[in-house]
Scaffold this motif. Structure first.
Motif, PDB file in Angstrom:
ATOM      1  N   ASP A  11       0.699  -1.238   0.119  1.00 28.95           N
ATOM      2  CA  ASP A  11       0.098   0.196  -0.115  1.00 28.95           C
ATOM      3  C   ASP A  11       0.948   1.150   0.066  1.00 28.95           C
ATOM      4  OD1 ASP A  11       0.543   1.027   2.764  1.00 28.95           O
ATOM      5  OD2 ASP A  11      -0.215  -0.958   3.529  1.00 28.95           O
ATOM      6  N   LYS A  12       0.111   2.523  -0.276  1.00 31.96           N
ATOM      7  CA  LYS A  12       0.926   3.679  -0.634  1.00 31.96           C
ATOM      8  C   LYS A  12       0.917   4.421   0.634  1.00 31.96           C
ATOM      9  CE  LYS A  12       0.782   3.700  -5.496  1.00 31.96           C
ATOM     10  NZ  LYS A  12       0.585   2.422  -5.552  1.00 31.96           N
ATOM     11  N   THR A  13       0.475   3.684   1.904  1.00 33.39           N
ATOM     12  CA  THR A  13       0.046   4.898   3.013  1.00 33.39           C
ATOM     13  C   THR A  13       0.968   4.741   4.235  1.00 33.39           C
ATOM     14  OG1 THR A  13      -1.410   3.139   3.540  1.00 33.39           O
ATOM     15  CG2 THR A  13      -2.169   5.168   2.243  1.00 33.39           C
ATOM     16  N   CYS A  14       2.339   4.306   4.026  1.00 35.08           N
ATOM     17  CA  CYS A  14       3.208   3.763   5.070  1.00 35.08           C
ATOM     18  C   CYS A  14       3.812   5.211   5.609  1.00 35.08           C
ATOM     19  CB  CYS A  14       4.404   2.840   4.864  1.00 35.08           C
ATOM     20  SG  CYS A  14       5.689   2.504   5.835  1.00 35.08           S
ATOM     21  N   GLY A  15       3.427   5.324   7.002  1.00 34.68           N
ATOM     22  CA  GLY A  15       3.975   6.515   7.560  1.00 34.68           C
ATOM     23  C   GLY A  15       5.562   6.803   7.790  1.00 34.68           C
ATOM     24  N   TRP A  16       6.346   5.874   8.032  1.00 40.33           N
ATOM     25  CA  TRP A  16       7.540   5.914   7.925  1.00 40.33           C
ATOM     26  C   TRP A  16       8.084   5.987   6.658  1.00 40.33           C
ATOM     27  CZ3 TRP A  16       8.613   5.578  12.829  1.00 40.33           C
ATOM     28  CH2 TRP A  16       8.172   4.884  13.694  1.00 40.33           C
ATOM     29  N   TYR A  17       7.713   5.632   5.793  1.00 40.25           N
ATOM     30  CA  TYR A  17       8.250   6.044   4.136  1.00 40.25           C
ATOM     31  C   TYR A  17       8.022   7.481   4.118  1.00 40.25           C
ATOM     32  CZ  TYR A  17       8.206   6.355  -0.743  1.00 40.25           C
ATOM     33  OH  TYR A  17       8.746   6.792  -2.177  1.00 40.25           O
ATOM     34  N   HIS A  18       6.884   7.932   4.348  1.00 39.43           N
ATOM     35  CA  HIS A  18       6.510   9.558   4.028  1.00 39.43           C
ATOM     36  C   HIS A  18       7.276  10.428   4.763  1.00 39.43           C
ATOM     37  CE1 HIS A  18       3.748   8.476   0.732  1.00 39.43           C
ATOM     38  NE2 HIS A  18       3.175   7.488   1.482  1.00 39.43           N
ATOM     39  N   LEU A  19       7.459  10.003   5.978  1.00 33.74           N
ATOM     40  CA  LEU A  19       8.094  10.882   7.019  1.00 33.74           C
ATOM     41  C   LEU A  19       9.549  10.969   7.073  1.00 33.74           C
ATOM     42  CD1 LEU A  19       5.682  10.215  10.143  1.00 33.74           C
ATOM     43  CD2 LEU A  19       5.728  12.436   8.527  1.00 33.74           C
ATOM     44  N   GLU A  69      10.623   0.366  -4.643  1.00 35.13           N
ATOM     45  CA  GLU A  69      11.809   1.214  -4.232  1.00 35.13           C
ATOM     46  C   GLU A  69      12.323   0.924  -2.855  1.00 35.13           C
ATOM     47  OE1 GLU A  69      11.776   6.061  -2.866  1.00 35.13           O
ATOM     48  OE2 GLU A  69      10.361   5.223  -4.387  1.00 35.13           O
ATOM     49  N   ALA A  70      13.523   1.173  -2.613  1.00 41.16           N
ATOM     50  CA  ALA A  70      14.127   0.820  -1.360  1.00 41.16           C
ATOM     51  C   ALA A  70      13.756   1.788  -0.239  1.00 41.16           C
ATOM     52  CB  ALA A  70      15.648   1.198  -1.549  1.00 41.16           C
ATOM     53  N   GLY A  71      13.055   1.181   0.890  1.00 42.61           N
ATOM     54  CA  GLY A  71      12.675   1.671   1.951  1.00 42.61           C
ATOM     55  C   GLY A  71      11.029   1.891   1.909  1.00 42.61           C
ATOM     56  N   PHE A  72      10.460   1.438   0.824  1.00 46.00           N
ATOM     57  CA  PHE A  72       9.008   1.446   0.512  1.00 46.00           C
ATOM     58  C   PHE A  72       8.537   0.095   0.835  1.00 46.00           C
ATOM     59  CE2 PHE A  72       5.211   0.584  -2.154  1.00 46.00           C
ATOM     60  CZ  PHE A  72       4.390   1.782  -1.834  1.00 46.00           C
ATOM     61  N   GLY A  73       9.217  -0.794   0.718  1.00 47.45           N
ATOM     62  CA  GLY A  73       8.627  -2.410   0.953  1.00 47.45           C
ATOM     63  C   GLY A  73       8.568  -2.689   2.193  1.00 47.45           C
ATOM     64  N   THR A 347      -2.027   4.696   8.020  1.00 43.22           N
ATOM     65  CA  THR A 347      -2.115   3.305   8.437  1.00 43.22           C
ATOM     66  C   THR A 347      -1.700   2.590   7.395  1.00 43.22           C
ATOM     67  OG1 THR A 347      -4.295   3.819   9.912  1.00 43.22           O
ATOM     68  CG2 THR A 347      -4.020   1.613   9.018  1.00 43.22           C
ATOM     69  N   TRP A 348      -0.952   1.492   7.459  1.00 41.26           N
ATOM     70  CA  TRP A 348      -0.264   0.681   6.536  1.00 41.26           C
ATOM     71  C   TRP A 348      -0.396  -0.819   6.883  1.00 41.26           C
ATOM     72  CZ3 TRP A 348       2.318   3.834   9.780  1.00 41.26           C
ATOM     73  CH2 TRP A 348       3.430   3.377  10.451  1.00 41.26           C
ATOM     74  N   GLY A 349      -0.091  -1.678   6.127  1.00 38.66           N
ATOM     75  CA  GLY A 349       0.202  -2.983   6.485  1.00 38.66           C
ATOM     76  C   GLY A 349       1.789  -3.393   5.929  1.00 38.66           C
ATOM     77  N   GLY A 350       2.319  -4.402   6.718  1.00 43.60           N
ATOM     78  CA  GLY A 350       3.667  -5.063   6.132  1.00 43.60           C
ATOM     79  C   GLY A 350       3.572  -6.302   6.266  1.00 43.60           C
ATOM     80  N   SER A 351       4.424  -7.217   5.464  1.00 46.94           N
ATOM     81  CA  SER A 351       4.441  -8.488   5.498  1.00 46.94           C
ATOM     82  C   SER A 351       5.549  -9.156   6.565  1.00 46.94           C
ATOM     83  CB  SER A 351       4.523  -9.161   4.295  1.00 46.94           C
ATOM     84  OG  SER A 351       5.804  -8.997   3.563  1.00 46.94           O
TER      85      SER A 351
END
Length: 439
Positions: A11-19, A69-73, A347-351
């Motif tokens: 998903d495109k809503t990972c807070g860590w990535y955007h901040l 992209e590195a840091g997105f996954g 809010t986001w998910g990660g595997s």
């Protein structure tokens, strides 16, 4: 020829990535290239393997391929705990066999040291702090787990501090919990910022291709990796892509792509920080594995992580984000009623790549194909150390950690579908329900 049947899609809503600090992604691969060594996956394992391989083969070009992209996954989506201590959830005291536990401790500490060294050398801004971690419980079952873990830590000779519920609020700003345990060795980080920093400081003989999902593989004397805009031909392949390693034809039916979900608030105001109290930076994991993880970040946000789903294709599903955000809100309200006006910004998910017997894979998968796969939720430390050690082993090195990894049990097999999905989903549902107030 193997067609890669499922590709990463987060998903495109990972807070860590955007901040975290914005960066320009490296170009995707195009045309035809040849290399002696190619690594798939630019998470902790792949980045560590590429960095070490570049040192071991300074005159070779090392190619690292990342589908997104590195840091997105996945590597940028966890809660940011670089944990030192072993935690064997299959053992009564969560430590189990002492020899195995001591080796796990050595591996984790080595992973921490590798990361600290890189972060210090390159001044990577990832809010890395040696803060330790809290574990806490509110119900009898969780308290029993804490007490069992204390016995295990005593057996292992590791220090800890027990904290009563009434005193715990002075540490983390909530009186929700009845008992806590603090261990000093965990390092907290901003995971996406760390991954971005690791990617941008790779040695000069590493070529990183981002946004290059591999769609087909032809194994042979030479290995050909095909994608939409070209192909890469290599003598040797290292798989560092966790559960997606199954899509490349290996360890099929052994790994479980389990997603977990997190939400991050807006920054707390000065008044809100005063009303909450506690330390200004900390991390807490639940005694019950199906409970809620919490963090207070360097910029005074609160992270809430809980809830799980089984996504067999390893891809994000919007329906779970929509479903679990209400659970996050309730968990936050239970713990921080004084922050009733604070809502979530992301809010986001990660595997996670899990195996039923909590074992990973390290070593040779096929002629000229190697892998370090299935971190079982310890990607930051375990991925870093196994990626590094795999690169050393491929260069001919041996040590006690490498030998231990090579001889450790491998992930065991899963049930066939549809029994697998029925069983995993029932297990997730029951354990989340059983967690009760811990969730």
């Amino acid at each position: 020829m193997i067609k890669v049947s499922s590709l990463p899609s987060d998903d495109k809503t990972c807070g860590w990535y955007h901040l975290s600090k914005k960066r320009a992604a490296n170009p995707a691969h195009s045309g035809t290239s040849r290399a002696r060594w190619v690594i798939i996956g630019a998470g902790y394992t792949g980045l560590a393997a590429a960095r070490e391989m570049a040192k071991n083969f300074p005159n070779e070009e090392i190619v690292l391929v990342e589908a997104q992209e590195a840091g997105f996954g996945t590597a940028g989506r966890n809660a940011g705990f670089a944990i030192d201590l072993p935690h064997d959830i299959g053992a009564d005291d969560y430590i189990g066999d002492l020899h195995t536990a001591n080796m796990a401790l050595k591996l984790n500490l080595t992973g921490q040291q590798i990361l600290k060294s890189i972060v210090d050398e390159h001044e990577i801004d990832c809010q890395m702090r040696e803060s330790g971690k809290y574990q806490a419980a509110v119900e009898g079952r969780g308290i029993a787990i804490l007490e069992a873990y204390q016995r295990g830590l005593d057996k292992l000779g590791q220090s800890y501090e027990t904290i009563s519920g009434k005193d715990l609020s002075e540490h983390i700003g909530t009186s929700f919990y009845k008992q806590g345990l603090f261990t000093p060795g965990t390092i907290l980080i901003q995971p996406s910022a760390l991954v971005k920093g690791l990617a941008d400081t790779l040695p000069s003989n590493v070529t990183l291709y981002e946004n290059t999902p591999i769609t087909e593989v032809n194994y042979g004397e030479k290995i050909t990796l095909g994608h939409a805009n070209g192909k890469i031909i290599t003598d040797n392949l290292i798989l560092a892509n966790n559960a997606f390693g199954m899509r490349f034809g290996f360890l099929q039916g052994t790994m479980l792509p389990i997603f977990t979900y997190a939400s991050l608030t807006r920054p707390l105001t000065t008044d809100e920080q005063k009303s909450m109290g506690g330390k200004d930076f900390w991390g807490l994991i639940p005694a019950d594995p199906f409970g809620t993880t919490l963090r207070r970040t360097h910029d005074n946000r609160i992270l809430v992580r809980n809830s799980f789903s089984f996504n067999p294709d390893g891809r994000s599903k919007q329906k779970y984000l929509d479903r679990f955000i209400d659970r996050h809100r309730q968990s936050f309200k239970n713990r921080f009623p004084m922050l009733s006006n604070v809502d979530f910004e992301y809010t986001w998910g990660g595997s996670l790549a899990l195996s039923r017997n909590h074992q990973g894979f390290f070593g040779k998968l096929a002629p000229n194909v190697y892998g370090a796969l299935c971190c079982n939720g310890l990607g930051i430390t375990r991925g870093t150390v196994t990626g590094t050690l795999l690169a050393d082993w491929c260069a001919g090195d041996h040590n006690d950690m490498i030998d231990s990894l090579l001889t450790s049990p491998k992930p065991n097999g899963n049930l066939p579908e549809p029994l697998l999905s029925i069983g995993v989903n029932a297990n997730l549902w029951w354990n989340q329900k059983k967690a009760g107030l811990e969730s």
